[in-house]
Design an enzyme around this catalytic site. Structure first.
Site, PDB file in Angstrom:
ATOM      1  N   GLU A  70      43.864  33.222  29.037  1.00 16.91           N
ATOM      2  CA  GLU A  70      43.415  33.183  30.424  1.00 16.91           C
ATOM      3  C   GLU A  70      43.474  34.559  31.098  1.00 16.91           C
ATOM      4  O   GLU A  70      42.689  34.851  32.006  1.00 16.91           O
ATOM      5  CB  GLU A  70      44.230  32.178  31.236  1.00 16.91           C
ATOM      6  CG  GLU A  70      43.948  30.722  30.882  1.00 16.91           C
ATOM      7  CD  GLU A  70      44.802  30.217  29.714  1.00 16.91           C
ATOM      8  OE1 GLU A  70      45.486  31.034  29.066  1.00 16.91           O
ATOM      9  OE2 GLU A  70      44.762  29.007  29.447  1.00 16.91           O
ATOM     10  N   PHE A 132      54.373  17.333  33.626  1.00 16.82           N
ATOM     11  CA  PHE A 132      53.944  18.160  32.487  1.00 16.82           C
ATOM     12  C   PHE A 132      52.857  19.143  32.929  1.00 16.82           C
ATOM     13  O   PHE A 132      51.863  18.755  33.539  1.00 16.82           O
ATOM     14  CB  PHE A 132      53.412  17.244  31.371  1.00 16.82           C
ATOM     15  CG  PHE A 132      52.882  18.020  30.195  1.00 16.82           C
ATOM     16  CD1 PHE A 132      53.726  18.804  29.421  1.00 16.82           C
ATOM     17  CD2 PHE A 132      51.532  17.971  29.861  1.00 16.82           C
ATOM     18  CE1 PHE A 132      53.238  19.519  28.337  1.00 16.82           C
ATOM     19  CE2 PHE A 132      51.034  18.684  28.778  1.00 16.82           C
ATOM     20  CZ  PHE A 132      51.895  19.457  28.008  1.00 16.82           C
ATOM     21  N   GLN A 133      53.057  20.389  32.625  1.00 16.13           N
ATOM     22  CA  GLN A 133      52.127  21.474  32.968  1.00 16.13           C
ATOM     23  C   GLN A 133      51.870  21.586  34.461  1.00 16.13           C
ATOM     24  O   GLN A 133      50.761  21.904  34.890  1.00 16.13           O
ATOM     25  CB  GLN A 133      50.811  21.348  32.186  1.00 16.13           C
ATOM     26  CG  GLN A 133      51.018  21.549  30.679  1.00 16.13           C
ATOM     27  CD  GLN A 133      49.734  21.794  29.917  1.00 16.13           C
ATOM     28  OE1 GLN A 133      48.679  21.274  30.263  1.00 16.13           O
ATOM     29  NE2 GLN A 133      49.828  22.595  28.858  1.00 16.13           N
ATOM     30  N   LYS A 182      43.729  16.728  39.160  1.00 18.55           N
ATOM     31  CA  LYS A 182      42.872  15.961  38.250  1.00 18.55           C
ATOM     32  C   LYS A 182      42.288  14.720  38.930  1.00 18.55           C
ATOM     33  O   LYS A 182      41.126  14.371  38.714  1.00 18.55           O
ATOM     34  CB  LYS A 182      43.691  15.553  37.016  1.00 18.55           C
ATOM     35  CG  LYS A 182      42.840  15.147  35.837  1.00 18.55           C
ATOM     36  CD  LYS A 182      43.695  15.047  34.578  1.00 18.55           C
ATOM     37  CE  LYS A 182      42.821  14.749  33.363  1.00 18.55           C
ATOM     38  NZ  LYS A 182      43.622  14.710  32.124  1.00 18.55           N
ATOM     39  N   MET A 492      51.400  56.992  27.841  1.00 21.42           N
ATOM     40  CA  MET A 492      51.723  57.448  29.193  1.00 21.42           C
ATOM     41  C   MET A 492      53.232  57.379  29.434  1.00 21.42           C
ATOM     42  O   MET A 492      53.816  58.258  30.050  1.00 21.42           O
ATOM     43  CB  MET A 492      50.970  56.603  30.227  1.00 21.42           C
ATOM     44  CG  MET A 492      50.992  57.184  31.617  1.00 21.42           C
ATOM     45  SD  MET A 492      50.276  58.845  31.678  1.00 21.42           S
ATOM     46  CE  MET A 492      48.593  58.475  32.181  1.00 21.42           C
TER      47      MET A 492
END
Lengths: 582, 210
Positions: A70, A132-133, A182, A492
């Protein structure tokens, strides 16, 4: 001021004939809102809570590009927004999907890039139960989005998405997010959400007050040592053409910030290129000694200003910005002009009584260009210098070729040694400095501009963070060239360790990096390798000629560091040209 | 091709830092141009900011998060509904140097549900409520102090007395000092609520936001 929202078009007969799918669910309304906004491409990753939206996309003409992660979806959308000027759209599911977007959204927020994130969320009856999630995505992203919304109504969710789209684009651009539970996307809906509209309370200014403009124009016309500082806002406002005309007509030297690269052609006599930490010596001399700075669309980031105490201390500052909160945030504006950069430059152009009489300043600036040229040494018997590779790719590509980068030393060399001539050809992570930006941004840029060449300069450390994006480039058959300037280090960091930590290279060296050319072949891309100067020309030619994704593993001199350099918080006029000047 | 000849000096060239021209001016740490001879930092000052906001979920979290994240020095924050349904007023007391106050107002304006923001500078009507619980050993004396400060007794028992005082900030501070002698058990202060004086507008309410 145009506070009036766009009118919702009535359903036309044409629509009825071609027959877009009827809206039955909230997810259908989300998809319709995107279609109404003219979205063509989406970048995302599937997942449980976002599934209803993906299901609705099944029947859409829009193209969804499945990314490897993502973070890549958000960066690709960001690059898409920079290159096309239209908001890029990224999608993710709830919980880990949404949190993986966070780096990309924070990046877009820092650079004011137009992006929309659509995130799945657990059903509203589970929200708050640590389901969940589940993550409080709106809470997590509040500090790093221009606006975000928790959709709680199936019938209104399409309008929420339209509002997010309009807000991402209008006024000061930025990322917006809509969190989509959802049950809301599965719930019944029937209304077409119409065209995107901003809320009636959101009325960004367009033109600046005429009196302030003429006052500022008088000050600029009377300056002895004028400069223009062009920021990313010039490009966002499509004001590059106006800026070129204004600067050329009044013969005012132009400095750019890093996001402003491309706003003014770097091969122009008046171009001083980028100022700041790794800016050119001549830009930093000019920015330090100017007595009148016309700053357009810049937020005076500390990488540009160094310590504000020593930033343009003699200068009266005319600051053009669309966001009133940027006025006098970091550097006091003597003449604030709040408005859209394109409109305000036009206003200024009309108000200017005459060009500044600043011939000796113009000569001085040219002398600095001769005194502090951007250059490097490249002995044949030493490893290849990264600057040379950047220059060779520049020479072999068209003026409108797009450069994207990761973050690190390679990014600075790509900035310094490529001559940018057009806006929207420089795509990088500026404010956030997000390593891993390179590969996904090349994908987003190529999708946005399929006819333009895309060259991505990445570092070995930065490339390793998002190289799974290569699978996407292979699947989508994207003709991009990724050049890994490989110094087997987070270069760097190592440079700072050399300068400020007594050469103690703690956790900055990468002696175990894979062969990136072999890695590329494993993904199904073409791999090339550069070890010596003799190989450069052939590899540049072949990599650019290859019609598909290619990776050049360029083994560069690991001892090469980025100069000029102004130490963090330092005085721009005292830039170091080598380590012994730090 | 811009590779250098090997006989040229390594790397970038140009005058050393000490040989370069230098500006005469100076800015302070707030980015403001100042007299090179004089130290000039803005001293912090206390002020009251009023924000008229749409009553949507999370607006208070957005405002308080903004102040936290930008490190504004916040003294109190109160919020409550207004006469217009769907709108609330937030009253903030902050202590910041001038540029910080200016920035706080501008950042607040950017929060989408915030309709209007105003700094109340002309001696606004500002009041705070405190509820204090003190030991009840000397109820007569507690009552005397409460009357002195125009307070009210809300609850009195054998061991504790709970009172309420309303007033401006200094009155409340003084009252708390006066109650110290009895032993203060608990304090709940609301923070200041404020409106501009007289006909002056506190924060714009036009017909689209009522």
């Amino acid at each position: 001021m145009s506070g009036e929202p766009a009118q919702v078009p009535s359903d036309s007969d044409a629509d009825a004939e071609t027959g877009p799918k009827d809206i039955e669910t909230g997810a259908d309304a989300v998809v319709r809102a995107l279609e109404n906004a003219g979205v063509e491409h989406l970048f995302g990753v599937q997942g449980g809570a976002i599934m209803p939206v993906y299901d609705a996309l099944y029947d859409s003409e829009m193209t969804h590009i499945t990314m490897g992660h993502e973070q890549g979806a958000a960066h690709a959308a960001d690059a898409y927004g920079i290159v096309s000027g239209e908001p890029g759209v990224c999608m993710a599911t709830s919980g880990p999907g949404a949190t993986n977007l966070v780096t990309g959204l924070a990046d877009s927020n820092m650079d004011s890039d137009p992006v929309i994130a659509l995130t799945g969320q657990v059903s509203t009856d589970f929200v708050g139960s640590d389901a969940f999630q589940e993550t409080d995505t709106v809470g997590v992203t509040t500090p790093i989005t221009k606006a975000n919304f928790f959709a709680d109504d199936s019938e209104a969710v399409g309008t929420d998405v339209g509002t997010a789209f309009a807000l991402a684009k209008r006024g000061r651009q930025g990322p917006t997010l809509v969190d989509l539970p959802k049950d809301v996307t599965k719930g019944e809906a029937s209304e077409d959400p119409g065209e995107p509209q901003t809320p009636s309370t959101y009325n960004p200014p367009e033109t600046a007050e005429p009196e302030s403009v003429s006052e500022a124009a008088d000050v600029l016309a009377q300056a002895d040592k004028p400069v223009i500082l062009a920021g990313g806002g010039v490009i966002k406002a499509e004001a590059s053409e106006e800026l070129r005309e204004f600067a050329t007509e009044h013969e005012i030297p132009v400095i750019t910030t890093m996001p402003g690269i491309g706003a003014f052609p770097e091969d122009h006599d008046l171009a001083l290129e980028m100022a700041g930490m790794h800016g050119t010596g001549y830009a930093n001399m000019a920015i330090t000694l100017t007595d009148c700075m016309l700053a357009i669309g810049t937020r005076f980031d500390d990488r540009l200003t160094g310590g504000v105490e020593t930033f343009a201390p003699d200068a009266e500052v005319i600051h053009v910005d669309i966001d009133p909160a940027e006025i006098s945030k970091n550097v006091e504006a003597d003449y604030p002009l709040v408005g859209d950069a394109k409109a305000v430059v036009k206003q200024l152009s009309t108000a200017m009584p005459h060009a500044p009489e600043a011939d000796s300043w113009r000569e001085q600036v040219q002398e600095w260009k001769a005194e502090y040229p951007m250059d490097y040494s490249a002995p044949e018997d030493e490893p290849v210098k990264p600057q040379y590779i950047v220059e060779r790719f520049d020479e072999e590509t068209a003026d409108d070729a797009i450069v994207t980068t990761g973050v690190g030393q390679h990014q600075m060399w790509a900035c310094q040694y490529w001559t940018y001539k057009e806006p929207r050809t420089w795509v990088s992570s500026h404010g956030l400095g997000a390593m891993g930006y390179g590969v996904p941004s090349a994908i987003g840029a190529k999708i946005a501009a399929p006819d333009q060449e895309v060259v991505c300069f990445d570092g070995d450390g930065s490339f390793l963070m998002t190289c799974q994006g290569l699978s996407v480039a292979v699947r989508e058959d994207l003709d991009i060239t990724i050049v890994v300037l490989n110094n087997a280090a987070i270069g760097m960091v190592r440079q700072w360790q050399d300068a400020f930590f007594g050469e103690r290279h703690m956790a900055s060296e990468y002696p175990w990096v894979p062969d990136f050319d072999t890695l590329a072949e494993a993904f199904g891309a073409r791999g090339f390798r550069i070890d010596t100067y003799e190989e450069v020309d052939e590899v540049v030619e072949e990599a650019l000629a290859y019609d598909g994704p290619s990776v050049v593993d360029a083994h560069i001199d690991p001892g090469e560091n980025v100069y000029p350099m102004v130490p963090s918080g330092g005085d721009n006029g005292l830039f170091a040209l080598a380590e012994d000047q730090l | 091709m811009s590779r250098r000849d090997e006989d040229r000096r390594q790397g970038l060239e140009g005058p050393e830092p000490e040989e370069r021209k230098r500006p005469v001016g100076r800015r302070n740490s707030q980015g403001i141009r100042v007299d090179p001879e004089v130290e000039a930092e803005h001293e912090p000052r206390r002020t009251i900011i009023s924000a008229y906001v749409e009553n949507e979920p999370g607006v208070l979290a957005r405002v308080s998060g903004l102040f936290h994240r930008r490190q504004f020095n916040i003294e109190s924050l109160t919020v409550g509904p207004t006469q217009n349904e769907g709108y609330s007023r937030i009253t903030l007391v902050i202590e910041e140097p001038e540029p910080g106050i200016d920035q706080a107002k501008k950042q607040l304006e950017k929060v989408l549900p915030v309709v209007h923001v105003r700094e109340l500078d002309n001696k606004p009507v500002a009041r705070e409520l405190v509820i204090l619980k003190v030991n009840g050993d000397e109820p007569d004396k507690v009552q005397a102090i409460t009357e002195m400060y125009d307070g009210q007794t809300l609850d009195a028992g054998p061991r504790t007395v709970t009172v309420q005082i309303t007033g401006d900030e200094s009155k409340i501070d003084d009252a708390i000092d006066a109650y110290e002698q009895f032993g203060i058990r608990e304090i709940a202060r609301t923070g200041q609520a404020a409106l501009a004086r007289g006909e002056e507008e506190t924060a714009r309410v036009d017909e689209t936001h009522t």
